[in-house]
Design a protein around this motif. Sequence first.
Motif, PDB file in Angstrom:
ATOM      1  N   ALA A   5       0.847  -1.191   0.000  1.00 53.23           N
ATOM      2  CA  ALA A   5       0.000   0.000   0.000  1.00 53.23           C
ATOM      3  C   ALA A   5       0.882   1.240   0.000  1.00 53.23           C
ATOM      4  O   ALA A   5       1.715   1.419   0.890  1.00 53.23           O
ATOM      5  N   LEU A   6       0.700   2.076  -1.015  1.00 56.26           N
ATOM      6  CA  LEU A   6       1.387   3.370  -1.065  1.00 56.26           C
ATOM      7  C   LEU A   6       0.469   4.400  -0.414  1.00 56.26           C
ATOM      8  O   LEU A   6      -0.600   4.711  -0.938  1.00 56.26           O
ATOM      9  N   ALA A   7       0.885   4.886   0.732  1.00 57.52           N
ATOM     10  CA  ALA A   7       0.025   5.752   1.540  1.00 57.52           C
ATOM     11  C   ALA A   7       0.469   7.207   1.419  1.00 57.52           C
ATOM     12  O   ALA A   7       1.628   7.537   1.685  1.00 57.52           O
ATOM     13  N   PHE A   8      -0.461   8.054   1.027  1.00 56.67           N
ATOM     14  CA  PHE A   8      -0.198   9.494   0.946  1.00 56.67           C
ATOM     15  C   PHE A   8      -1.014  10.165   2.047  1.00 56.67           C
ATOM     16  O   PHE A   8      -2.247  10.151   2.002  1.00 56.67           O
ATOM     17  N   PRO A   9      -0.355  10.742   3.051  1.00 52.13           N
ATOM     18  CA  PRO A   9      -1.077  11.273   4.213  1.00 52.13           C
ATOM     19  C   PRO A   9      -1.674  12.660   3.970  1.00 52.13           C
ATOM     20  O   PRO A   9      -1.429  13.605   4.709  1.00 52.13           O
ATOM     21  N   ASP A  10      -2.480  12.733   2.936  1.00 48.71           N
ATOM     22  CA  ASP A  10      -3.237  13.945   2.637  1.00 48.71           C
ATOM     23  C   ASP A  10      -4.396  13.547   1.730  1.00 48.71           C
ATOM     24  O   ASP A  10      -4.520  12.391   1.338  1.00 48.71           O
ATOM     25  N   LEU A  11      -5.220  14.512   1.386  1.00 46.01           N
ATOM     26  CA  LEU A  11      -6.407  14.220   0.595  1.00 46.01           C
ATOM     27  C   LEU A  11      -6.058  13.689  -0.801  1.00 46.01           C
ATOM     28  O   LEU A  11      -4.999  14.004  -1.350  1.00 46.01           O
ATOM     29  N   TYR A  12      -6.972  12.924  -1.360  1.00 48.08           N
ATOM     30  CA  TYR A  12      -6.788  12.390  -2.716  1.00 48.08           C
ATOM     31  C   TYR A  12      -6.525  13.515  -3.706  1.00 48.08           C
ATOM     32  O   TYR A  12      -5.667  13.396  -4.589  1.00 48.08           O
ATOM     33  N   GLU A  13      -7.249  14.621  -3.571  1.00 45.39           N
ATOM     34  CA  GLU A  13      -7.115  15.736  -4.505  1.00 45.39           C
ATOM     35  C   GLU A  13      -5.703  16.311  -4.502  1.00 45.39           C
ATOM     36  O   GLU A  13      -5.265  16.898  -5.498  1.00 45.39           O
ATOM     37  N   ILE A  14      -4.998  16.162  -3.402  1.00 44.29           N
ATOM     38  CA  ILE A  14      -3.623  16.656  -3.306  1.00 44.29           C
ATOM     39  C   ILE A  14      -2.631  15.566  -3.720  1.00 44.29           C
ATOM     40  O   ILE A  14      -1.702  15.804  -4.481  1.00 44.29           O
ATOM     41  N   GLY A  15      -2.842  14.354  -3.245  1.00 43.94           N
ATOM     42  CA  GLY A  15      -1.863  13.297  -3.421  1.00 43.94           C
ATOM     43  C   GLY A  15      -1.844  12.633  -4.778  1.00 43.94           C
ATOM     44  O   GLY A  15      -0.803  12.136  -5.208  1.00 43.94           O
ATOM     45  N   THR A  16      -2.972  12.633  -5.487  1.00 39.05           N
ATOM     46  CA  THR A  16      -3.035  11.852  -6.737  1.00 39.05           C
ATOM     47  C   THR A  16      -2.130  12.409  -7.824  1.00 39.05           C
ATOM     48  O   THR A  16      -1.744  11.688  -8.741  1.00 39.05           O
ATOM     49  N   SER A  17      -1.783  13.700  -7.747  1.00 39.69           N
ATOM     50  CA  SER A  17      -0.922  14.296  -8.772  1.00 39.69           C
ATOM     51  C   SER A  17       0.557  14.237  -8.404  1.00 39.69           C
ATOM     52  O   SER A  17       1.403  14.721  -9.167  1.00 39.69           O
ATOM     53  N   HIS A  18       0.875  13.640  -7.259  1.00 34.51           N
ATOM     54  CA  HIS A  18       2.265  13.592  -6.821  1.00 34.51           C
ATOM     55  C   HIS A  18       3.063  12.618  -7.680  1.00 34.51           C
ATOM     56  O   HIS A  18       2.768  11.427  -7.733  1.00 34.51           O
ATOM     57  N   PHE A  19       4.090  13.113  -8.354  1.00 33.88           N
ATOM     58  CA  PHE A  19       4.872  12.294  -9.281  1.00 33.88           C
ATOM     59  C   PHE A  19       5.578  11.146  -8.571  1.00 33.88           C
ATOM     60  O   PHE A  19       5.722  10.052  -9.128  1.00 33.88           O
ATOM     61  N   GLY A  20       6.036  11.392  -7.340  1.00 34.64           N
ATOM     62  CA  GLY A  20       6.749  10.343  -6.618  1.00 34.64           C
ATOM     63  C   GLY A  20       5.897   9.108  -6.432  1.00 34.64           C
ATOM     64  O   GLY A  20       6.355   7.982  -6.654  1.00 34.64           O
ATOM     65  N   MET A  21       4.647   9.303  -6.046  1.00 32.60           N
ATOM     66  CA  MET A  21       3.751   8.164  -5.859  1.00 32.60           C
ATOM     67  C   MET A  21       3.482   7.474  -7.196  1.00 32.60           C
ATOM     68  O   MET A  21       3.445   6.238  -7.262  1.00 32.60           O
ATOM     69  N   GLN A  22       3.330   8.235  -8.249  1.00 38.14           N
ATOM     70  CA  GLN A  22       3.082   7.642  -9.566  1.00 38.14           C
ATOM     71  C   GLN A  22       4.263   6.788 -10.027  1.00 38.14           C
ATOM     72  O   GLN A  22       4.085   5.703 -10.593  1.00 38.14           O
ATOM     73  N   ILE A  23       5.481   7.273  -9.766  1.00 39.78           N
ATOM     74  CA  ILE A  23       6.676   6.528 -10.167  1.00 39.78           C
ATOM     75  C   ILE A  23       6.781   5.218  -9.386  1.00 39.78           C
ATOM     76  O   ILE A  23       7.011   4.144  -9.957  1.00 39.78           O
ATOM     77  N   LEU A  24       6.609   5.289  -8.061  1.00 37.90           N
ATOM     78  CA  LEU A  24       6.702   4.093  -7.228  1.00 37.90           C
ATOM     79  C   LEU A  24       5.589   3.102  -7.565  1.00 37.90           C
ATOM     80  O   LEU A  24       5.804   1.890  -7.578  1.00 37.90           O
ATOM     81  N   TYR A  25       4.404   3.617  -7.833  1.00 40.82           N
ATOM     82  CA  TYR A  25       3.261   2.786  -8.221  1.00 40.82           C
ATOM     83  C   TYR A  25       3.594   2.004  -9.495  1.00 40.82           C
ATOM     84  O   TYR A  25       3.314   0.805  -9.611  1.00 40.82           O
ATOM     85  N   HIS A  26       4.200   2.682 -10.460  1.00 46.88           N
ATOM     86  CA  HIS A  26       4.576   2.044 -11.725  1.00 46.88           C
ATOM     87  C   HIS A  26       5.674   1.000 -11.513  1.00 46.88           C
ATOM     88  O   HIS A  26       5.597  -0.120 -12.050  1.00 46.88           O
ATOM     89  N   ILE A  27       6.689   1.346 -10.724  1.00 48.44           N
ATOM     90  CA  ILE A  27       7.800   0.420 -10.487  1.00 48.44           C
ATOM     91  C   ILE A  27       7.299  -0.866  -9.841  1.00 48.44           C
ATOM     92  O   ILE A  27       7.633  -1.976 -10.267  1.00 48.44           O
ATOM     93  N   LEU A  28       6.490  -0.733  -8.805  1.00 51.11           N
ATOM     94  CA  LEU A  28       6.015  -1.908  -8.075  1.00 51.11           C
ATOM     95  C   LEU A  28       5.074  -2.762  -8.925  1.00 51.11           C
ATOM     96  O   LEU A  28       5.200  -3.984  -8.975  1.00 51.11           O
TER      97      LEU A  28
END
Length: 206
Positions: A5-28
């Motif tokens: 689980a990749l957890a972003f400790p803020d609202l979806y509207e803020i976290g979904t555009s974060h490139f870091g999470m997108q990169i890690l999501y793709h790698i995993l």
Amino acid sequence: KLRFALAFPDLYEIGTSHFGMQILYHILNSHSDIAAERVFAPAMDMDRHLREAGLRLFSLESRQPLDRFDIIGFSLLYELNYTNMVNMLDLGGIPLLAKERDERYPLIIAGGPCSCNPEPVADFFDAIVIGDGENVILKLAQSWMEWEKNGVKDKEGLLKRWAQIEGVYIPSFFKPRYDACGFQILEPQVAEYTRVTRTLVADLDQ
């Protein structure tokens, strides 16, 4: 084999555009044995609904409760994330402090800009990535799968495996003490694990 689980400790509207999470999501998710999902901090009304209904915080993709994952990785982008991170663990039915969690609970890790100084939140995490996580995240995942395959659920044994990965800080392997001026000094508790080197991605094209 591994539910991450990749957890972003803020609202979806803020976290979904974060490139870091997108990169890690793709790698995993590029690995055939790993399923990575996302989870975000709920707004205050959803937080209240979850608590009143006795429901646990769940992932975005499959809506599985947070405590059913094997590893939960928090992205700490700024200090105001800290309280949201603690609240997400509480909503997930997961003990807050690493020392309170045994092999029945997910491994809780963190990374991101705020991990450059991990000590304010070190007690909450089993491991913290110091530096760039793109190369480290898959090493952590593969090490977990090897540990799981052995069939011996020894949390300390896994943490010792993780300690061999560059950039991985295991807070429980250091004991803090304070000098006369109140400065914290970390004393190593595990032989051959006396310092943590920041990990860097040398080539952004890769």
